[in-house]
Design a protein around this motif. Sequence first.
Motif, mmCIF file in Angstrom:
data_model
loop_
_atom_site.group_PDB
_atom_site.id
_atom_site.type_symbol
_atom_site.label_atom_id
_atom_site.label_comp_id
_atom_site.label_asym_id
_atom_site.label_seq_id
_atom_site.Cartn_x
_atom_site.Cartn_y
_atom_site.Cartn_z
ATOM 1 N N TYR A 6 50.112 -11.323 94.483
ATOM 2 C CA TYR A 6 50.962 -10.169 94.198
ATOM 3 C C TYR A 6 50.452 -9.409 92.977
ATOM 4 O O TYR A 6 49.854 -9.993 92.070
ATOM 5 N N ASN A 7 50.698 -8.117 92.992
ATOM 6 C CA ASN A 7 50.554 -7.285 91.801
ATOM 7 C C ASN A 7 51.939 -6.938 91.282
ATOM 8 O O ASN A 7 52.869 -6.709 92.076
ATOM 9 N N VAL A 8 52.104 -6.909 89.974
ATOM 10 C CA VAL A 8 53.362 -6.469 89.366
ATOM 11 C C VAL A 8 53.130 -5.042 88.880
ATOM 12 O O VAL A 8 52.262 -4.799 88.039
ATOM 13 N N ILE A 9 53.914 -4.093 89.395
ATOM 14 C CA ILE A 9 53.667 -2.664 89.158
ATOM 15 C C ILE A 9 54.830 -2.030 88.405
ATOM 16 O O ILE A 9 56.006 -2.220 88.757
ATOM 17 N N TYR A 10 54.496 -1.289 87.357
ATOM 18 C CA TYR A 10 55.490 -0.461 86.650
ATOM 19 C C TYR A 10 55.590 0.875 87.384
ATOM 20 O O TYR A 10 54.591 1.554 87.620
ATOM 21 N N ARG A 11 56.822 1.282 87.731
ATOM 22 C CA ARG A 11 57.019 2.445 88.596
ATOM 23 C C ARG A 11 57.298 3.749 87.839
ATOM 24 O O ARG A 11 57.841 4.696 88.389
ATOM 25 N N GLY A 12 56.915 3.778 86.560
ATOM 26 C CA GLY A 12 56.944 5.045 85.835
ATOM 27 C C GLY A 12 58.258 5.435 85.208
ATOM 28 O O GLY A 12 58.413 6.581 84.775
ATOM 29 N N LYS A 13 59.220 4.517 85.119
ATOM 30 C CA LYS A 13 60.480 4.860 84.476
ATOM 31 C C LYS A 13 61.135 3.605 83.903
ATOM 32 O O LYS A 13 60.840 2.485 84.331
ATOM 33 N N VAL A 14 62.016 3.818 82.935
ATOM 34 C CA VAL A 14 62.754 2.698 82.358
ATOM 35 C C VAL A 14 64.073 2.552 83.114
ATOM 36 O O VAL A 14 64.542 3.500 83.768
ATOM 37 N N LEU A 15 64.672 1.390 83.012
ATOM 38 C CA LEU A 15 65.928 1.130 83.714
ATOM 39 C C LEU A 15 67.077 1.912 83.100
ATOM 40 O O LEU A 15 66.994 2.399 81.969
ATOM 41 N N VAL A 47 51.518 2.026 87.118
ATOM 42 C CA VAL A 47 50.382 1.257 86.616
ATOM 43 C C VAL A 47 50.590 -0.218 86.950
ATOM 44 O O VAL A 47 51.718 -0.718 86.952
ATOM 45 N N VAL A 48 49.506 -0.896 87.277
ATOM 46 C CA VAL A 48 49.548 -2.331 87.558
ATOM 47 C C VAL A 48 49.564 -3.084 86.235
ATOM 48 O O VAL A 48 48.640 -2.957 85.430
ATOM 49 N N LEU A 49 50.607 -3.866 86.022
ATOM 50 C CA LEU A 49 50.735 -4.603 84.764
ATOM 51 C C LEU A 49 50.189 -6.032 84.877
ATOM 52 O O LEU A 49 49.713 -6.592 83.894
ATOM 53 N N LYS A 50 50.287 -6.610 86.068
ATOM 54 C CA LYS A 50 49.754 -7.958 86.286
ATOM 55 C C LYS A 50 49.158 -8.002 87.679
ATOM 56 O O LYS A 50 49.786 -7.579 88.641
ATOM 57 N N LYS A 51 47.941 -8.494 87.792
ATOM 58 C CA LYS A 51 47.187 -8.378 89.030
ATOM 59 C C LYS A 51 46.836 -9.748 89.602
ATOM 60 O O LYS A 51 46.493 -10.688 88.882
ATOM 61 N N ASN A 52 46.965 -9.861 90.932
ATOM 62 C CA ASN A 52 46.510 -11.049 91.664
ATOM 63 C C ASN A 52 47.118 -12.349 91.141
ATOM 64 O O ASN A 52 46.416 -13.273 90.724
ATOM 65 N N VAL A 53 48.449 -12.425 91.132
ATOM 66 C CA VAL A 53 49.129 -13.656 90.721
ATOM 67 C C VAL A 53 49.985 -14.153 91.877
ATOM 68 O O VAL A 53 50.333 -13.395 92.790
ATOM 69 N N ASP A 54 50.339 -15.439 91.835
ATOM 70 C CA ASP A 54 51.163 -15.990 92.919
ATOM 71 C C ASP A 54 52.598 -15.490 92.812
ATOM 72 O O ASP A 54 52.992 -14.876 91.811
#
Length: 431
Positions: A6-15, A47-54
Amino acid sequence: MTDTLYNVIYRGKVLQDFDFETAKRNLIKMFSLSEEKAEKILQSRQVVLKKNVDESTAKKYGIALKKAGLDVAMEKIPTKVVSHEATLVPALKKVATPKEERKDAPPQSRIPFEFHGTGSEYFKIWLVNIILSIVTLGIYSPWAKVRRKQYFYGNTHVQGASFEYLADPVKILKGRAIVVGLLIVQSIVSNLVPIIGGILGLAILFIFPWLVVRSLAFNAGNSAIRNIRFGFDGNVGEAAKVYVLWPILAVLTLGILSPYAYFRQKKFIVENSSYGTTGFTFTATAGEYYGLVFSALIPIVIGIVFIAASGFFFPPAAVLVGLVLYLYFFAFLSVKTTNLLYNSSRLALHRMESTLKIKEYLLLVVTNSVATALTLGLFHPWAKVRTLRYKLEHLTMVASGDLDSFIAKEQKQVGAVGEEMGDFLDFDFGL
């Protein structure tokens, strides 16, 4: 072996319950990022914050990032081979690599403010303003205000351009005449018919928010840089809340709501201000203003206890400690509120950065006060210039992208829309 990563992706906005500054601080604190790197993340559209993790690791990162205030998602990536030698890198370490950042992320530049005025120059303006205002029984005071502001605006530079103050002194005189006239009528009627005078006093209280809005609009509309005027479009209803309702509630709650009232006033001013056609945004929270007050309470309480104890045994020491405590509290609040105001204000992708220091500002206040007292007030122009120069030397614009292009766009939009010409309500009431 076959697995799913999985990639963990930031979608360009804060909660929803977070703002930009809070999310930035959380990123810096939770993931040991630099301020610049945290800002790059938050200003990215995706932006991808964490790449190729389980899946388990991706969920952990997702939970942590959401706690920081970021809107993130997990993206499933099928893969054939999983390296057993792979180890977890420090949190968000990969964000800084060019491959994982958007190629269109705007570059940042730091543009300092500069002040070119001197105390001796301003002394001449100040002295003439005082003499003419006295001779004309105050009638010259609007012209004095315009001369003073034009001097300070004209000597304040950003990227080679200076600010302009374009107000008409006659309009300022009209506005002040209205206010003075209302107060004189209310005072006379109060002496003759107290009940009617009281009613007039309440009427003036209701008019006050309108006066504030007109004054803010006048001063903003007559301030410009690079031929683009600032603007203010706050409404009277909201002004009544922040300048009448909340201050009254602050008094009724014995000051408990004072930080909130102050926060609402600053938020009202910033969020209703604009440069050309682009509005400012304000990211500070009421909690941050309460935090400033609470952080000042400890030294104040300690000082009060010391004053009480020393006053019993040696009263002069109590006076000295009281004076030091007052100056410290003044410097503390001035520095902290100024820094918070500018650091929380944004114009599109551009932001301000204020770095005033308490000790430096306290020393400036003390030396200015002593010098002004010893010269019977004649040092005031130098004190004014020294204070403004210090503040501007610690103020920077952090521009995302090409600031010149942004200004050129604003000039084009303002030219297309046209600027509102002065109407009969275009007054400054000196508030």
